[in-house]
Design an enzyme around this catalytic site. Structure first.
Site, PDB file in Angstrom:
ATOM      1  N   CYS A  60     -15.058  11.991  -1.607  1.00  0.00           N
ATOM      2  CA  CYS A  60     -15.586  13.347  -1.792  1.00  0.00           C
ATOM      3  C   CYS A  60     -15.069  14.270  -0.689  1.00  0.00           C
ATOM      4  CB  CYS A  60     -17.110  13.328  -1.795  1.00  0.00           C
ATOM      5  SG  CYS A  60     -17.823  12.323  -3.118  1.00  0.00           S
ATOM      6  N   ALA A  61     -15.086  13.792   0.538  1.00  0.00           N
ATOM      7  CA  ALA A  61     -14.582  14.587   1.652  1.00  0.00           C
ATOM      8  C   ALA A  61     -13.105  14.911   1.461  1.00  0.00           C
ATOM      9  CB  ALA A  61     -14.816  13.843   2.968  1.00  0.00           C
TER      10      ALA A  61
END
Length: 164
Positions: A60-61
């Protein structure tokens, strides 16, 4: 309902993504300053929805960082990074990373975005969070592209989203 995987294990969503060519469902989300933001706020612009489970996971990052790099070169386009993380966590992450080209929005208050877009996970250890997906909305409010990433731990097809 749609099915994706987490570590190869099936995980179901509450519905399917909006169909290409359909009107994008309206939403009300919370910005990092706790103000409310809706799809109406972006009327007349192309909008890329980067939807994911949590900013505090590596994939996600990476997707937020990748879209931040790309967003700088996109004309009349906003990239909205949407999760159920608290706005404080989203702000902390983007602040520490120096990410200023994407808009982080949270669905933590009522989960209605996840329900409307068919991305709420309804089983597994991630139950209640969002699946990883990309939805591109054109300037008229129609869905131009959608991708439900088949394995939650994988990154989306950035090029397809940008070229939609």
């Amino acid at each position: 309902m749609s099915t994706v995987t987490l570590g190869g294990n099936p995980v179901n969503t509450n519905n399917a993504l909006p169909a290409i060519g359909s009107a994008a469902p309206q939403f009300q989300l919370v910005a990092t300053d706790l103000s409310e933001v809706s799809l109406h706020d972006y009327l007349g612009q192309r909008v890329i929805l980067n939807i994911f489970p949590s900013i505090d996971t590596p994939t996600c990052a990476t997707s937020v960082r990748t879209f931040n790099k790309m967003a700088n070169d996109l004309s009349n386009t906003k990239v909205l990074c949407i999760s159920k993380d608290l706005p404080f966590a989203q702000k902390r992450f983007c602040g520490s990373e120096g990410l200023e080209n994407v808009v982080n929005l949270s669905d933590f208050r009522d989960g209605s975005f996840g329900t409307a877009y068919g991305v709420t996970l309804i089983d597994s250890v991630l139950k209640g969070l969002h699946a990883r997906a990309i939805v591109v909305i054109d300037e008229t409010g129609k869905v131009a592209y959608s991708e439900l990433v088949s394995e939650i731990a994988n990154e989306p097809n950035y090029d397809a989203a940008l070229n939609a």
